[in-house]
Design a protein around this motif. Structure first.
Motif, PDB file in Angstrom:
ATOM      1  N   LYS A 156       0.725  -1.211  -0.082  1.00  0.00           N
ATOM      2  CA  LYS A 156       0.055   0.054  -0.006  1.00  0.00           C
ATOM      3  C   LYS A 156       0.894   1.312  -0.228  1.00  0.00           C
ATOM      4  O   LYS A 156       0.569   2.197  -0.744  1.00  0.00           O
ATOM      5  CB  LYS A 156      -0.906  -0.085   1.183  1.00  0.00           C
ATOM      6  N   THR A 157       1.886   1.311   0.908  1.00  0.00           N
ATOM      7  CA  THR A 157       2.781   2.452   0.801  1.00  0.00           C
ATOM      8  C   THR A 157       3.538   2.596  -0.252  1.00  0.00           C
ATOM      9  O   THR A 157       3.769   3.787  -0.751  1.00  0.00           O
ATOM     10  CB  THR A 157       3.786   2.180   2.176  1.00  0.00           C
ATOM     11  N   CYS A 158       4.067   1.456  -0.857  1.00  0.00           N
ATOM     12  CA  CYS A 158       4.931   1.579  -2.325  1.00  0.00           C
ATOM     13  C   CYS A 158       3.721   2.058  -3.265  1.00  0.00           C
ATOM     14  O   CYS A 158       4.278   2.914  -4.171  1.00  0.00           O
ATOM     15  CB  CYS A 158       5.118   0.182  -2.425  1.00  0.00           C
ATOM     16  N   TYR A 159       2.554   1.586  -3.471  1.00  0.00           N
ATOM     17  CA  TYR A 159       1.824   2.235  -4.400  1.00  0.00           C
ATOM     18  C   TYR A 159       1.313   3.358  -4.316  1.00  0.00           C
ATOM     19  O   TYR A 159       1.414   4.161  -5.290  1.00  0.00           O
ATOM     20  CB  TYR A 159       0.366   1.119  -4.435  1.00  0.00           C
ATOM     21  N   THR A 160       1.136   3.940  -2.851  1.00  0.00           N
ATOM     22  CA  THR A 160       0.650   5.216  -2.915  1.00  0.00           C
ATOM     23  C   THR A 160       1.903   6.175  -3.178  1.00  0.00           C
ATOM     24  O   THR A 160       1.743   7.208  -3.670  1.00  0.00           O
ATOM     25  CB  THR A 160       0.348   5.645  -1.260  1.00  0.00           C
ATOM     26  N   LYS A 161       3.287   5.926  -2.778  1.00  0.00           N
ATOM     27  CA  LYS A 161       4.089   6.677  -2.995  1.00  0.00           C
ATOM     28  C   LYS A 161       4.322   6.898  -4.648  1.00  0.00           C
ATOM     29  O   LYS A 161       4.497   7.981  -5.242  1.00  0.00           O
ATOM     30  CB  LYS A 161       5.398   6.099  -2.591  1.00  0.00           C
ATOM     31  N   ALA A 162       4.393   5.628  -5.292  1.00  0.00           N
ATOM     32  CA  ALA A 162       4.259   5.746  -6.906  1.00  0.00           C
ATOM     33  C   ALA A 162       3.200   6.607  -7.498  1.00  0.00           C
ATOM     34  O   ALA A 162       3.655   7.316  -8.231  1.00  0.00           O
ATOM     35  CB  ALA A 162       4.262   4.076  -7.500  1.00  0.00           C
ATOM     36  N   ASP A 163       1.989   6.398  -6.928  1.00  0.00           N
ATOM     37  CA  ASP A 163       0.852   7.084  -7.433  1.00  0.00           C
ATOM     38  C   ASP A 163       0.815   8.425  -7.412  1.00  0.00           C
ATOM     39  O   ASP A 163       0.484   9.346  -8.189  1.00  0.00           O
ATOM     40  CB  ASP A 163      -0.323   6.269  -6.884  1.00  0.00           C
ATOM     41  N   SER A 164       1.640   8.999  -6.192  1.00  0.00           N
ATOM     42  CA  SER A 164       1.562  10.145  -5.960  1.00  0.00           C
ATOM     43  C   SER A 164       2.670  10.901  -6.782  1.00  0.00           C
ATOM     44  O   SER A 164       2.587  12.317  -7.579  1.00  0.00           O
ATOM     45  CB  SER A 164       2.382  10.456  -4.373  1.00  0.00           C
ATOM     46  N   TYR A 165       3.844  10.298  -7.103  1.00  0.00           N
ATOM     47  CA  TYR A 165       4.829  10.818  -8.174  1.00  0.00           C
ATOM     48  C   TYR A 165       4.186  10.801  -9.390  1.00  0.00           C
ATOM     49  O   TYR A 165       4.217  11.821 -10.180  1.00  0.00           O
ATOM     50  CB  TYR A 165       5.818   9.925  -8.237  1.00  0.00           C
ATOM     51  N   ARG A 166       3.147   9.844 -10.027  1.00  0.00           N
ATOM     52  CA  ARG A 166       2.663  10.036 -11.092  1.00  0.00           C
ATOM     53  C   ARG A 166       1.769  11.204 -11.473  1.00  0.00           C
ATOM     54  O   ARG A 166       1.573  11.863 -12.381  1.00  0.00           O
ATOM     55  CB  ARG A 166       1.808   8.718 -11.397  1.00  0.00           C
ATOM     56  N   THR A 167       1.027  11.337 -10.107  1.00  0.00           N
ATOM     57  CA  THR A 167       0.116  12.465 -10.346  1.00  0.00           C
ATOM     58  C   THR A 167       0.865  14.010 -10.108  1.00  0.00           C
ATOM     59  O   THR A 167       0.429  14.976 -10.955  1.00  0.00           O
ATOM     60  CB  THR A 167      -1.153  12.405  -9.133  1.00  0.00           C
ATOM     61  N   ILE A 168       1.920  13.950  -9.562  1.00  0.00           N
ATOM     62  CA  ILE A 168       2.698  15.245  -9.696  1.00  0.00           C
ATOM     63  C   ILE A 168       3.199  15.483 -10.828  1.00  0.00           C
ATOM     64  O   ILE A 168       3.267  16.645 -11.501  1.00  0.00           O
ATOM     65  CB  ILE A 168       3.803  15.035  -8.658  1.00  0.00           C
ATOM     66  N   ALA A 169       3.369  14.375 -11.576  1.00  0.00           N
ATOM     67  CA  ALA A 169       4.182  14.457 -12.874  1.00  0.00           C
ATOM     68  C   ALA A 169       2.977  15.037 -13.896  1.00  0.00           C
ATOM     69  O   ALA A 169       3.265  15.843 -14.832  1.00  0.00           O
ATOM     70  CB  ALA A 169       4.289  12.988 -13.548  1.00  0.00           C
ATOM     71  N   TRP A 170       1.769  14.510 -13.803  1.00  0.00           N
ATOM     72  CA  TRP A 170       0.604  15.055 -14.650  1.00  0.00           C
ATOM     73  C   TRP A 170       0.777  16.483 -14.338  1.00  0.00           C
ATOM     74  O   TRP A 170       0.330  17.274 -15.357  1.00  0.00           O
ATOM     75  CB  TRP A 170      -0.631  14.092 -14.159  1.00  0.00           C
ATOM     76  N   CYS A 171       0.414  16.884 -13.095  1.00  0.00           N
ATOM     77  CA  CYS A 171       0.322  18.371 -12.861  1.00  0.00           C
ATOM     78  C   CYS A 171       1.463  19.086 -13.506  1.00  0.00           C
ATOM     79  O   CYS A 171       1.246  20.087 -13.949  1.00  0.00           O
ATOM     80  CB  CYS A 171       0.376  18.562 -11.316  1.00  0.00           C
ATOM     81  N   ASN A 172       2.767  18.683 -13.261  1.00  0.00           N
ATOM     82  CA  ASN A 172       3.986  19.281 -13.952  1.00  0.00           C
ATOM     83  C   ASN A 172       3.747  19.366 -15.329  1.00  0.00           C
ATOM     84  O   ASN A 172       4.027  20.182 -16.205  1.00  0.00           O
ATOM     85  CB  ASN A 172       5.216  18.621 -13.690  1.00  0.00           C
ATOM     86  N   HIS A 173       3.330  18.413 -16.082  1.00  0.00           N
ATOM     87  CA  HIS A 173       2.816  18.342 -17.624  1.00  0.00           C
ATOM     88  C   HIS A 173       2.010  19.553 -17.933  1.00  0.00           C
ATOM     89  O   HIS A 173       2.244  20.206 -18.977  1.00  0.00           O
ATOM     90  CB  HIS A 173       2.175  16.953 -17.672  1.00  0.00           C
ATOM     91  N   LEU A 174       0.916  19.400 -17.142  1.00  0.00           N
ATOM     92  CA  LEU A 174      -0.053  20.937 -17.317  1.00  0.00           C
ATOM     93  C   LEU A 174       0.537  22.057 -17.311  1.00  0.00           C
ATOM     94  O   LEU A 174      -0.106  22.889 -17.885  1.00  0.00           O
ATOM     95  CB  LEU A 174      -1.340  20.593 -16.589  1.00  0.00           C
ATOM     96  N   LEU A 175       1.378  22.320 -16.041  1.00  0.00           N
ATOM     97  CA  LEU A 175       1.971  23.585 -16.052  1.00  0.00           C
ATOM     98  C   LEU A 175       2.926  23.616 -17.056  1.00  0.00           C
ATOM     99  O   LEU A 175       3.622  25.017 -17.013  1.00  0.00           O
ATOM    100  CB  LEU A 175       2.512  23.475 -14.452  1.00  0.00           C
ATOM    101  N   GLY A 176       3.622  22.561 -17.868  1.00  0.00           N
ATOM    102  CA  GLY A 176       4.441  23.137 -18.922  1.00  0.00           C
ATOM    103  C   GLY A 176       5.979  22.613 -18.373  1.00  0.00           C
ATOM    104  O   GLY A 176       6.876  22.874 -19.221  1.00  0.00           O
ATOM    105  N   ASN A 177       6.225  22.104 -17.122  1.00  0.00           N
ATOM    106  CA  ASN A 177       7.470  21.680 -16.649  1.00  0.00           C
ATOM    107  C   ASN A 177       7.572  20.460 -17.082  1.00  0.00           C
ATOM    108  O   ASN A 177       7.465  19.358 -16.335  1.00  0.00           O
ATOM    109  CB  ASN A 177       7.461  21.797 -14.939  1.00  0.00           C
ATOM    110  N   LEU A 178       7.983  20.095 -18.579  1.00  0.00           N
ATOM    111  CA  LEU A 178       8.098  18.782 -19.023  1.00  0.00           C
ATOM    112  C   LEU A 178       9.429  18.132 -18.447  1.00  0.00           C
ATOM    113  O   LEU A 178       9.251  16.844 -18.356  1.00  0.00           O
ATOM    114  CB  LEU A 178       8.034  19.004 -20.510  1.00  0.00           C
ATOM    115  N   ASN A 179      10.327  18.762 -18.225  1.00  0.00           N
ATOM    116  CA  ASN A 179      11.388  18.196 -17.529  1.00  0.00           C
ATOM    117  C   ASN A 179      11.271  17.452 -16.116  1.00  0.00           C
ATOM    118  O   ASN A 179      11.508  16.133 -15.841  1.00  0.00           O
ATOM    119  CB  ASN A 179      12.795  18.928 -17.533  1.00  0.00           C
TER     120      ASN A 179
END
Length: 669
Positions: A156-179
């Motif tokens: 559960k903790t491994c999945y939650t941490k991974a999913d958090s990074y994935r959603t942060i990536a999506w937000c940065n994507h929308l903000l234009g922070n592609l790197n």
């Protein structure tokens, strides 16, 4: 019809190949945490947790009755699990409502200390998802980041941490922070691969595809989408909805890359396949059908597009998602623009643009400006269309940088009035002209300096070359004059002094053997001196024969063996041949006097362009650099300078095994 059949064939091919690869794919060997078996609590909880029931009319009633019952029983852990199940379903369907938001907020404030921390991780994810949907991406990242700081101890903790990074990536994507988005996706993939959740891993592949699509690396994006489809197909029945999402993303990829030959057939085939699948997922239906309506608009089939959009209205209302509502609004505006030659009310779109700019969601800003641009073109309002087109391009540029937010804000003000727009355009043009002028002046100055330096260097090279030629000519003339003088002296010694001594010898009345021997010795010495000063008959017998005579004398006078191999066809001028003879003469003299050698060899060869001379001995050798820098190297310098005077280059190599002198003379053309 042909395009439709191609699309169906493409879709079937994708699914068949995905299934094939799924069967042959080996399991990940680095799995650390396996997903635990579903927790069986009671029938009502299981019903709430099942995402297929989320669209049921009585879902909300069952959810809150059960939740309140657990609160009354003070079973706070089960109450938290109930809210977690509802939060996951809400995120899956992209359907957010204020009631659940307020309920989770209240529970977090009152009861978070009553349950283990692992049972409250869902709250940060839910709040992050909620603010992402509302467009407040920076606030969403704050909530997601909290879950990246947890310690991984189980699935559960491994999945939650991974999913958090994935959603942060999506937000940065929308903000234009592609790197940053790419880095976060890769962190997410690192943790997901420690679990046996192949669907989550495939989700990261989808995220990577979207990042590469925004970077306009369309081939990489398509590769990751294919990889996601292949991964989802390992459990096709369970992940059918996700496969359709991947296919939708593929449509979007072809749309962005303007590959309409692939996009249009795929829209047709995915639309038909989704209808046949009987999947009851409103968010997927909205996304697929909106693209289908767009295709019908492109084909001027307005009635079909209207039917599709009208059919979507209940789903849009049910989902209550800001993002989906915006997509639907854009599709309706496009339809209105085609039907009525103008959007009925552009204010909602402009309002959405303002909100999206405030939250730096430039992807949707670009799409909305595109709708306004097309509408202005249809109305033949070309002035407005140019403004919208500029705004659309500005939003596109803003995708790659946070700092573009300030520029977008300035652009809002720029387009408030026509006069201000003209003033800014004029200012930009003036600045550009000034910058261009400055740049031209700078480049001109640099060019002038470089040209001056280049001309100076060329001039110096010409002077050095001229001085070298003059020095070479002077040396050659000096050697020629010296040879003329030596020739005159040798001639005088041979023709005059030798003759007088011979006459003197013959005039003695009383000859004695001692007197004859002394006179003969003097005559012989004079002949040797004369021959050394200038080789007798050199002008007539030539270089080759003169060298052979020189070698013969060197062997007869000294206890020394010299051989000569000469391949020469009189290709040099007589004056240059004489310098070659002097070089060989000087070299042999040095070998005899200083080398302690018992043998030497002279080799002369020639090509069409060069004359090569090599003189080597088996003497004791010497240090070339040290010798040339000393005061007793007149003979070596004499060799080098004579060679240089006739356009030759000398090379001296010496060690304990002997010395080799090579001279390479360029023939005159």
């Amino acid at each position: 019809m042909i395009a439709f059949k191609k699309g169906i064939f493409l879709l079937i091919t994708i699914i068949v190949l995905s299934a094939f690869f799924a069967c042959n794919e080996k399991k990940e060997s680095n799995v650390v945490y396996k997903k635990p078996a579903p927790e069986k609590i009671d029938a009502t909880f299981d019903w709430i947790k099942d995402d297929s029931h989320f669209v049921s009319p009585n879902y909300q009633t069952v959810l809150y009755n059960y939740y309140n019952q657990k609160l009354q029983q003070k079973n706070y852990i089960l109450a938290a699990k109930t809210l977690e199940a509802a939060a996951w379903n809400t995120a899956n369907y992209t359907s957010f409502d204020k009631r659940l938001f307020q309920t989770i907020t209240t529970f977090t404030e009152k009861y978070k200390d009553e349950v283990p921390e692992s049972n409250m991780l869902f709250a940060n994810m839910y709040f992050g998802d909620y603010y992402t949907d509302k467009g407040n991406l920076k606030k969403a990242i704050q909530y997601y980041t909290k879950n990246t700081q947890i310690e991984v101890v189980d699935y559960k903790t491994c999945y939650t941490k991974a999913d958090s990074y994935r959603t942060i990536a999506w937000c940065n994507h929308l903000l234009g922070n592609l790197n940053e988005a790419l880095k976060d996706e890769l962190k997410s993939l690192e943790y997901f691969k420690k679990t046996d959740n192949i669907g989550a891993t495939a989700g990261v592949y989808v995220g990577l595809a979207e990042v590469y699509q925004s970077s306009k690396e369309y081939d990489k994006a398509e590769d990751f989408l294919n990889k996601a489809i292949k991964t989802y197909s390992k459990d096709r029945k369970k992940n059918l909805g996700s496969i359709f999402i991947c296919l939708f993303n593929k449509i979007n990829l072809y749309d962005r890359s303007m590959d309409y030959s692939k996009r249009n057939p795929l829209i047709d085939s995915v639309y038909v396949a989704f209808k046949k699948s009987k999947l009851n997922e409103p968010s997927i239906k909205v996304s697929v059908n909106i693209y289908y309506s767009t295709l019908k608009l492109d084909e001027d089939k307005l009635a079909e597009a209207k039917v599709v959009l009208d059919d979507l209205k209940p789903n849009v209302l049910f989902l209550n998602s800001t993002i989906i509502d915006q997509e639907y609004r854009v599709a309706l505006a496009a339809l209105e623009s085609k039907q009525n030659k103008g959007i009925k009310d552009p204010k909602p779109i402009l309002k959405s643009i303002k909100e999206l700019k405030a939250n730096q969601n430039f992807t949707r800003v670009r799409d909305l400006y595109a709708v306004l641009y097309n509408d202005a073109i249809n109305r033949k309002d070309y002035e407005s269309s140019m403004l919208y087109k500029d705004s659309m391009y500005e939003a596109t540029d803003s995708l790659g940088s946070k700092e573009m937010a300030n520029i977008v804000a300035q652009l809002d003000k720029k387009y408030q009035t026509k006069v201000k727009e003209q003033q800014i355009a004029l200012q930009k043009k003036t600045i550009l002209n000034k910058n261009t002028t400055i740049a031209l002046l700078i480049f001109g100055l640099i060019g002038f300096i470089l040209l001056s330096v280049a001309l100076t260097l060329i001039r110096k090279q010409k002077i050095l070359k001229r001085e070298k030629q003059n020095t070479q000519l002077y040396t050659k003339q000096l050697l020629e004059k010296t040879e003329e003088e030596r020739k005159r002296i040798a001639s005088d010694l041979h023709d005059s002094v030798s003759h007088e001594l011979l006459s003197l010898k013959n005039s003695f009345e009383q000859k004695s053997e001692i007197t004859d021997k002394k006179i003969d010795t003097i005559i012989n010495d004079i002949r040797i001196i004369s021959r050394n000063l200038h080789p007798i008959m050199f002008d007539k017998i030539g270089l080759k024969t003169s060298i052979e005579q020189l070698v013969e004398r060197a062997q007869s006078v000294n206890n020394f063996m010299v051989t000569a191999e000469i391949d020469y066809n009189n290709s040099l001028q007589t004056s240059d041949e004489l310098q070659v003879y002097r070089i060989i003469q000087e070299t042999l003299s040095n070998i005899i006097k200083h080398a302690n050698a018992v043998a030497a060899k002279i080799t002369i060869t020639e090509t069409s362009e060069l004359l090569n001379i090599e003189i080597k001995d088996n003497g004791t050798g010497f240090n070339v650099a040290e010798k040339l820098s000393g005061n007793s190297a007149f003979g070596l310098h004499n060799i080098i300078e004579r060679a240089r005077a006739i356009n030759g280059e000398s090379k001296i190599v010496s060690d304990k095994n002997g010395t080799i002198i090579t001279i390479e003379i360029k023939k005159s053309k």
